[in-house]
Design an enzyme around this catalytic site. Structure first.
Site, PDB file in Angstrom:
ATOM      1  N   ARG A 237      22.078   9.687 -40.786  1.00 24.18           N
ATOM      2  CA  ARG A 237      20.983   9.448 -41.723  1.00 24.18           C
ATOM      3  C   ARG A 237      19.797  10.278 -41.241  1.00 24.18           C
ATOM      4  O   ARG A 237      19.573  10.402 -40.021  1.00 24.18           O
ATOM      5  CB  ARG A 237      20.584   7.963 -41.765  1.00 24.18           C
ATOM      6  CG  ARG A 237      21.565   7.049 -42.467  1.00 24.18           C
ATOM      7  CD  ARG A 237      21.628   7.269 -43.980  1.00 24.18           C
ATOM      8  NE  ARG A 237      22.509   6.332 -44.639  1.00 24.18           N
ATOM      9  CZ  ARG A 237      23.769   6.588 -44.988  1.00 24.18           C
ATOM     10  NH1 ARG A 237      24.302   7.776 -44.743  1.00 24.18           N
ATOM     11  NH2 ARG A 237      24.493   5.678 -45.609  1.00 24.18           N
ATOM     12  N   GLU A 266      15.269  12.279 -49.334  1.00 24.82           N
ATOM     13  CA  GLU A 266      16.335  12.889 -50.132  1.00 24.82           C
ATOM     14  C   GLU A 266      16.088  12.620 -51.607  1.00 24.82           C
ATOM     15  O   GLU A 266      15.686  11.501 -51.948  1.00 24.82           O
ATOM     16  CB  GLU A 266      17.701  12.329 -49.713  1.00 24.82           C
ATOM     17  CG  GLU A 266      18.056  12.701 -48.274  1.00 24.82           C
ATOM     18  CD  GLU A 266      19.420  12.169 -47.831  1.00 24.82           C
ATOM     19  OE1 GLU A 266      20.151  11.620 -48.679  1.00 24.82           O
ATOM     20  OE2 GLU A 266      19.727  12.298 -46.647  1.00 24.82           O
ATOM     21  N   HIS A 285      23.673  15.835 -48.742  1.00 27.16           N
ATOM     22  CA  HIS A 285      24.305  14.535 -48.448  1.00 27.16           C
ATOM     23  C   HIS A 285      25.714  14.469 -49.069  1.00 27.16           C
ATOM     24  O   HIS A 285      25.999  13.597 -49.898  1.00 27.16           O
ATOM     25  CB  HIS A 285      23.426  13.385 -48.960  1.00 27.16           C
ATOM     26  CG  HIS A 285      23.702  12.098 -48.255  1.00 27.16           C
ATOM     27  ND1 HIS A 285      22.729  11.191 -47.943  1.00 27.16           N
ATOM     28  CD2 HIS A 285      24.861  11.554 -47.790  1.00 27.16           C
ATOM     29  CE1 HIS A 285      23.261  10.146 -47.332  1.00 27.16           C
ATOM     30  NE2 HIS A 285      24.562  10.353 -47.225  1.00 27.16           N
TER      31      HIS A 285
HETATM   32  P1  NAP Z   1      30.781   2.858 -36.997  1.00 31.03           P
HETATM   33  O1  NAP Z   1      32.278   2.877 -36.914  1.00 31.03           O
HETATM   34  O2  NAP Z   1      30.087   1.554 -37.033  1.00 31.03           O
HETATM   35  O3  NAP Z   1      30.236   3.732 -35.769  1.00 31.03           O
HETATM   36  C1  NAP Z   1      28.909   3.809 -35.417  1.00 31.03           C
HETATM   37  C2  NAP Z   1      28.823   3.977 -33.917  1.00 31.03           C
HETATM   38  O4  NAP Z   1      27.446   4.187 -33.576  1.00 31.03           O
HETATM   39  C3  NAP Z   1      29.298   2.755 -33.142  1.00 31.03           C
HETATM   40  O5  NAP Z   1      30.375   3.136 -32.346  1.00 31.03           O
HETATM   41  C4  NAP Z   1      28.087   2.340 -32.303  1.00 31.03           C
HETATM   42  O6  NAP Z   1      28.402   2.143 -30.944  1.00 31.03           O
HETATM   43  C5  NAP Z   1      27.220   3.577 -32.326  1.00 31.03           C
HETATM   44  N1  NAP Z   1      25.806   3.243 -32.175  1.00 31.03           N
HETATM   45  C6  NAP Z   1      25.054   2.379 -32.890  1.00 31.03           C
HETATM   46  N2  NAP Z   1      23.787   2.362 -32.430  1.00 31.03           N
HETATM   47  C7  NAP Z   1      23.763   3.240 -31.386  1.00 31.03           C
HETATM   48  C8  NAP Z   1      22.741   3.659 -30.493  1.00 31.03           C
HETATM   49  N3  NAP Z   1      21.509   3.184 -30.561  1.00 31.03           N
HETATM   50  N4  NAP Z   1      23.068   4.576 -29.549  1.00 31.03           N
HETATM   51  C9  NAP Z   1      24.329   5.067 -29.447  1.00 31.03           C
HETATM   52  N5  NAP Z   1      25.336   4.708 -30.273  1.00 31.03           N
HETATM   53  C10 NAP Z   1      25.046   3.793 -31.218  1.00 31.03           C
HETATM   54  O7  NAP Z   1      30.284   3.647 -38.278  1.00 31.03           O
HETATM   55  P2  NAP Z   1      30.961   4.913 -39.004  1.00 31.03           P
HETATM   56  O8  NAP Z   1      31.906   4.456 -40.046  1.00 31.03           O
HETATM   57  O9  NAP Z   1      31.434   5.872 -37.963  1.00 31.03           O
HETATM   58  O10 NAP Z   1      29.658   5.500 -39.762  1.00 31.03           O
HETATM   59  C11 NAP Z   1      28.543   5.917 -39.033  1.00 31.03           C
HETATM   60  C12 NAP Z   1      27.383   6.280 -39.943  1.00 31.03           C
HETATM   61  O11 NAP Z   1      27.636   7.530 -40.562  1.00 31.03           O
HETATM   62  C13 NAP Z   1      27.130   5.330 -41.121  1.00 31.03           C
HETATM   63  O12 NAP Z   1      26.404   4.191 -40.746  1.00 31.03           O
HETATM   64  C14 NAP Z   1      26.353   6.218 -42.074  1.00 31.03           C
HETATM   65  O13 NAP Z   1      24.951   6.090 -41.845  1.00 31.03           O
HETATM   66  C15 NAP Z   1      26.805   7.625 -41.704  1.00 31.03           C
HETATM   67  N6  NAP Z   1      27.557   8.245 -42.802  1.00 31.03           N
HETATM   68  C16 NAP Z   1      27.054   9.336 -43.419  1.00 31.03           C
HETATM   69  C17 NAP Z   1      27.749   9.918 -44.460  1.00 31.03           C
HETATM   70  C18 NAP Z   1      27.232  11.144 -45.150  1.00 31.03           C
HETATM   71  O14 NAP Z   1      27.511  11.310 -46.328  1.00 31.03           O
HETATM   72  N7  NAP Z   1      26.531  12.027 -44.481  1.00 31.03           N
HETATM   73  C19 NAP Z   1      28.952   9.361 -44.887  1.00 31.03           C
HETATM   74  C20 NAP Z   1      29.445   8.244 -44.227  1.00 31.03           C
HETATM   75  C21 NAP Z   1      28.738   7.679 -43.177  1.00 31.03           C
HETATM   76  P3  NAP Z   1      29.128   0.816 -30.368  1.00 31.03           P
HETATM   77  O15 NAP Z   1      30.505   0.842 -30.962  1.00 31.03           O
HETATM   78  O16 NAP Z   1      29.145   1.035 -28.892  1.00 31.03           O
HETATM   79  O17 NAP Z   1      28.292  -0.351 -30.825  1.00 31.03           O
END
Ligand code: NAP
Length: 332
Positions: A237, A266, A285
């Protein structure tokens, strides 16, 4: 009587038909000037909402007094106020997994595009500037074998690590809340502090969710740690990075370049200094924006919403506490 669902994102004919069989459906186009007003008008009778890319503020949801469930067509849920939803007892679901591989592909598209200057050099060809074999000033940087640093080793982070490790022979560094032994084993990855990751990686890829904790996670101090030859890739984000600090660091050429799919505001304003920097690849995005994945996400959201509205636990529930309370207050 059928429950009323408001869809504020376009859905495919197949999904519209599925919803219409089960609920009373209103489709609202929220783009354009009166879009939000049309949504507000539909809210008072809505039992369910399905859509994405809109901040559903408490002020807006205060108008939806019958609301039982929101199905977000996204994995990130920073557009929703979880405390408010808990207070109102509204279930929130998202669409994890179905988009993971596509978003990881986007991250790699940005890694390759920035390092190999794909957009800049494709524009160079289109502008008729390719008159002879290109020289060193237009050379790019290798990707294979370079160190890939992943901030946020979750679903998408792991899918990026897999591509980097096995597709490009990249050593993997990562930072998350805690080390992940299965990730260390699978990708020979090394857990490290955020500062160490920033100062050691050649490609720094941000995949954390936006939260109070991660807002502004990468500011001027963190950007100053990047190696001169590093690239920053943000597919999480926009607000996770301090954009003004990023612009300043890029203008001063403190590191090589950035691949950005997300921005503080955005759509990205047309006067953003980011657009004048040749070492920046900016995409609108598009992390999950393929035909197949967007349809899969919408299908997943419909499944979640119909489950919630028929008294079943949605498969991808973001706020399980609300469900538990509902089951305690109204056991079946
Ligand atoms: P996820 O499986 O929940 O993974 C997020 C990871 O971030 C978790 O492993 C968590 O660590 C880690 N995290 C959270 N806070 C942190 C911090 N302060 N410092 C270090 N690591 C931290 O989520 P995901 O499915 O991979 O998606 C991640 C994000 O990608 C979404 O929330 C969304 O904002 C973004 N996204 C963007 C697009 C786009 O179109 N550009 C599309 C999809 C998703 P722990 O496991 O150790 O708690």
């Amino acid at each position: 009587m059928k429950k009323h669902v408001v869809a504020y994102k376009a859905l495919s004919p197949a999904l519209l038909e599925r919803l219409r069989e089960a609920v009373d459906l209103s489709c609202i186009d929220i783009t354009g000037e009166s879009g939000l007003a049309r949504l507000e008008e539909a809210l008072p009778t809505a039992h369910g909402l399905i859509g994405s890319s809109l901040k559903l503020t408490p002020a807006l949801l205060d108008k939806a007094l019958q609301l039982e469930a929101i199905a977000s067509i996204s994995v990130g849920y920073d557009n929703y106020d979880l405390d408010y939803l808990a207070h109102r007892g509204i279930l929130l679901s998202n669409t994890p997994d179905v988009l993971t591989e596509t978003v990881a592909d986007t991250a790699f598209a940005l890694i390759l595009a920035t390092a190999r200057r794909v957009v800049e050099l494709a524009d160079y060809v289109k502008a008729g500037k390719w008159q002879r074999s290109i020289g060193e000033p237009l050379f790019g940087n290798d990707v294979h074998g370079k160190t890939l640093g992943i901030i946020g080793m979750g679903r998408i982070g792991s899918a990026i690590a897999r591509r980097g490790r096995f597709g490009f022979g990249m050593p993997i560094l990562y930072n998350s809340h805690s080390p992940k032994p299965e990730v260390d084993r699978e990708f020979s990855a090394r857990y490290c502090s955020l500062d160490d990751l920033l100062s050691e990686a050649d490609f720094v890829c941000i995949t954390v969710p936006l939260s109070e904790e991660t807002s502004g996670l990468i500011g001027a101090r963190q950007l100053a740690l990047l190696k001169q030859e590093a690239f920053l890739i943000n597919i999480s984000r926009g607000k996770v990075v301090d954009e003004a600090a990023l612009i300043e660091a890029l203008q001063a050429k403190r590191f090589q370049g950035a691949g950005l799919d997300v921005f503080e505001k955005e759509p990205l304003p047309s006067d953003s200094p980011l657009l004048n920097l040749p070492q920046v690849v900016a995409t609108p995005h598009i992390g999950s924006a393929t035909h197949g994945t967007r349809e899969g996400m919408a299908r997943c959201a419909v499944d979640n919403l119909l489950a919630a509205l028929t008294g079943k636990r949605p498969p991808d529930l973001v706020n399980p506490d609300v469900w538990t309370r509902r089951m305690t207050d109204h056991p079946k």
